[in-house]
Design an enzyme around this catalytic site. Structure first.
Site, short mmCIF file in Angstrom:
data_model
loop_
_atom_site.label_atom_id
_atom_site.label_comp_id
_atom_site.label_asym_id
_atom_site.label_seq_id
_atom_site.Cartn_x
_atom_site.Cartn_y
_atom_site.Cartn_z
N LYS A 285 -3.78 -11.59 -6.96
CA LYS A 285 -5.07 -11.88 -6.32
C LYS A 285 -6.16 -11.00 -6.91
O LYS A 285 -5.90 -9.88 -7.36
CB LYS A 285 -4.97 -11.73 -4.78
N LYS B 4 0.83 -1.21 0.00
CA LYS B 4 0.00 0.00 0.00
C LYS B 4 0.86 1.26 0.00
O LYS B 4 0.48 2.27 -0.57
CB LYS B 4 -0.95 -0.01 1.21
N LYS C 28 -10.78 -5.85 -5.13
CA LYS C 28 -11.86 -4.88 -5.34
C LYS C 28 -11.36 -3.63 -6.05
O LYS C 28 -12.09 -2.96 -6.73
CB LYS C 28 -12.41 -4.40 -3.97
P1 TYM Z 1 -10.59 -6.98 2.91
O1 TYM Z 1 -11.71 -6.03 3.03
O2 TYM Z 1 -9.46 -6.62 1.99
O3 TYM Z 1 -11.10 -8.39 2.46
C1 TYM Z 1 -12.15 -9.06 3.16
C2 TYM Z 1 -11.86 -10.54 3.21
O4 TYM Z 1 -11.74 -11.09 1.89
C3 TYM Z 1 -10.53 -11.83 1.78
N1 TYM Z 1 -10.04 -11.70 0.39
C4 TYM Z 1 -9.80 -12.73 -0.43
N2 TYM Z 1 -9.93 -14.05 -0.26
C5 TYM Z 1 -9.62 -14.85 -1.31
N3 TYM Z 1 -9.22 -14.37 -2.52
C6 TYM Z 1 -9.09 -13.05 -2.73
N4 TYM Z 1 -8.71 -12.61 -3.93
C7 TYM Z 1 -9.39 -12.16 -1.66
N5 TYM Z 1 -9.38 -10.81 -1.54
C8 TYM Z 1 -9.77 -10.55 -0.27
C9 TYM Z 1 -9.59 -11.19 2.78
O5 TYM Z 1 -8.56 -12.06 3.16
C10 TYM Z 1 -10.54 -10.86 3.91
O6 TYM Z 1 -10.72 -11.99 4.74
N6 TYM Z 1 -7.94 -6.09 7.02
C11 TYM Z 1 -9.09 -6.80 6.51
C12 TYM Z 1 -10.39 -6.40 7.20
C13 TYM Z 1 -10.34 -6.54 8.69
C14 TYM Z 1 -10.33 -7.75 9.44
C15 TYM Z 1 -10.35 -7.35 10.81
C16 TYM Z 1 -10.35 -9.09 9.07
C17 TYM Z 1 -10.35 -5.50 9.59
N7 TYM Z 1 -10.35 -5.99 10.85
C18 TYM Z 1 -10.34 -8.32 11.84
C19 TYM Z 1 -10.34 -10.05 10.09
C20 TYM Z 1 -10.33 -9.65 11.45
C21 TYM Z 1 -9.24 -6.47 5.04
O7 TYM Z 1 -8.80 -5.46 4.57
O8 TYM Z 1 -10.00 -7.33 4.35
#
Ligand code: TYM
Length: 336
Positions: A201, A119, A204
């Site tokens: 990967k 990032k 979004k």
């Molecule tokens: P975020 O919003 O980027 O993504 C949400 C969840 O989706 C999973 N993910 C994927 N899994 C498989 N293939 C992909 N291409 C893919 N892209 C995203 C992510 O691993 C995630 O589980 N930091 C976290 C949000 C967060 C969080 C937390 C998660 C904030 N506090 C506490 C767990 C516990 C995030 O940015 O996820």
């Protein structure tokens, strides 16, 4: 006499950022497991809106996307009567614990987070402290609820390890305070790749709309995107090293149908990629159909969404405050 007091159910927690509509990567990597786990565990699921402001989204858009994300979480089948479903920013304990945990996180370990490095490169003109501190807020999200399991995609594994290290450090200094959380990462679907560059990967924030499929894409859009998915020239549906595009499509098909790779190879034996891509697309369309139908109803019922969010925030605050109060006492903050 035997102690028959019921043990508390294991607790599951996870959050998702409300930056645009989630992709099928988010869905198969995380959200689908959220729903499945909600049958057997005490679950807490949130919209990580505080995490989202690290990249300064347009405020009106963030508000809209946060509401949409909340509606989608209900649409995938999370039941606000059974699970806690809430917005992170509605529960002040998250920011408060994050500050305390900052004092238990090392600068060096936070600097080593690969997502921070990525990032920082992407937002080179604004490497703010929030981006750096992001995993500590995430640790607070998890540790506040004494979560046993955290269902996430593979990209969050390093953040989970940091949360465990912080918890362990705190426990060592102050006595047992936090449960050490385990990541729950599915066998297939933990790393869904971009349809246009299967070595990356699915994200979004990808600027190429053909690279990702969102949960709200129309069926014909989904079919078009899968038809143009990058594969290879072998024209044989088999899971093998170097066949990233096909491996990815097989994983997606497996997530939708529950079939393993061997069964998929058999099903498409002698068939070309055109047939296979169409079958994957149709499986995704079917998987998303009920989610999209429920979402269409929910998104216009703002009163219901707000009622659920309020209830979620109240329950989350009640539960998380127990941990925060314990932590405040242990570190020596003056109590009234
Ligand atoms: P975020 O919003 O980027 O993504 C949400 C969840 O989706 C999973 N993910 C994927 N899994 C498989 N293939 C992909 N291409 C893919 N892209 C995203 C992510 O691993 C995630 O589980 N930091 C976290 C949000 C967060 C969080 C937390 C998660 C904030 N506090 C506490 C767990 C516990 C995030 O940015 O996820």
């Amino acid at each position: 006499m035997e102690n028959t007091a019921p043990e508390r159910k294991k607790r599951v927690l996870s959050l998702i950022q409300p930056t645009s509509v989630p992709t099928i990567g988010n869905y198969f990597g995380a959200l689908k497991n959220w729903k499945n786990m909600s049958e057997d565990y005490d679950c807490i699921y949130g919209v990580a809106d505080l995490h989202a402001i690290t990249v300064h989204p347009e405020p009106a858009l963030l508000r809209k996307q946060s509401q949409e994300m909340f509606a989608l979480m209900l649409a995938i089948g999370l039941d606000p009567e059974k699970s806690i479903v809430f917005f992170q920013s509605h529960v002040h304990t998250h920011s408060e614990l994050a500050w305390i945990l900052n004092c238990y996180a090392q600068f060096g370990e936070a600097s080593r987070m690969t997502q921070f490095k990525d990032k920082s490169q992407k937002h080179a003109g604004d490497v703010n402290v929030g981006l750096f501190d992001y995993p500590v807020l995430m640790a607070a999200d998890i540790l506040l609820y004494q979560a046993d399991f955290v269902p996430v995609g593979a990209d969050q594994k390093q953040h989970l390890e940091l949360a465990r290290d912080i918890a362990d450090r705190f426990n060592t200094r102050h006595g047992n305070t936090f449960t050490l959380p385990e990541p729950f990462i599915g066998k297939v679907g933990a790393k869904i790749a971009s349809l246009q560059d299967p070595t990356q990967k699915m994200s979004k924030s990808d600027t190429n709309p053909k690279a990702s499929v969102s949960l709200l894409d129309a069926p014909d859009t989904i079919i078009k995107k899968f038809k143009s998915a990058v594969t290879d020239s072998e024209a044989c549906v088999r899971y093998a090293e170097g066949k990233d595009g096909i491996n990815n499509l097989m994983s997606i098909y497996s997530c939708c149908t529950g079939k393993n790779f061997e069964e998929i190879e058999k099903e498409f034996d002698g068939k070309g990629y055109g047939d296979f891509k169409l079958a994957v697309a149709e499986a995704v369309v079917n998987e998303l159909k009920p989610v999209q139908e429920t979402y269409a109803k929910l998104i216009n019922d703002k009163a219901y969404l707000n009622e659920c969010a309020k209830k979620g925030a109240e329950s989350a605050l009640r539960l998380s405050y127990r941990t925060l109060a314990k932590v405040q006492k242990k570190v020596g903050l003056y109590q009234l």
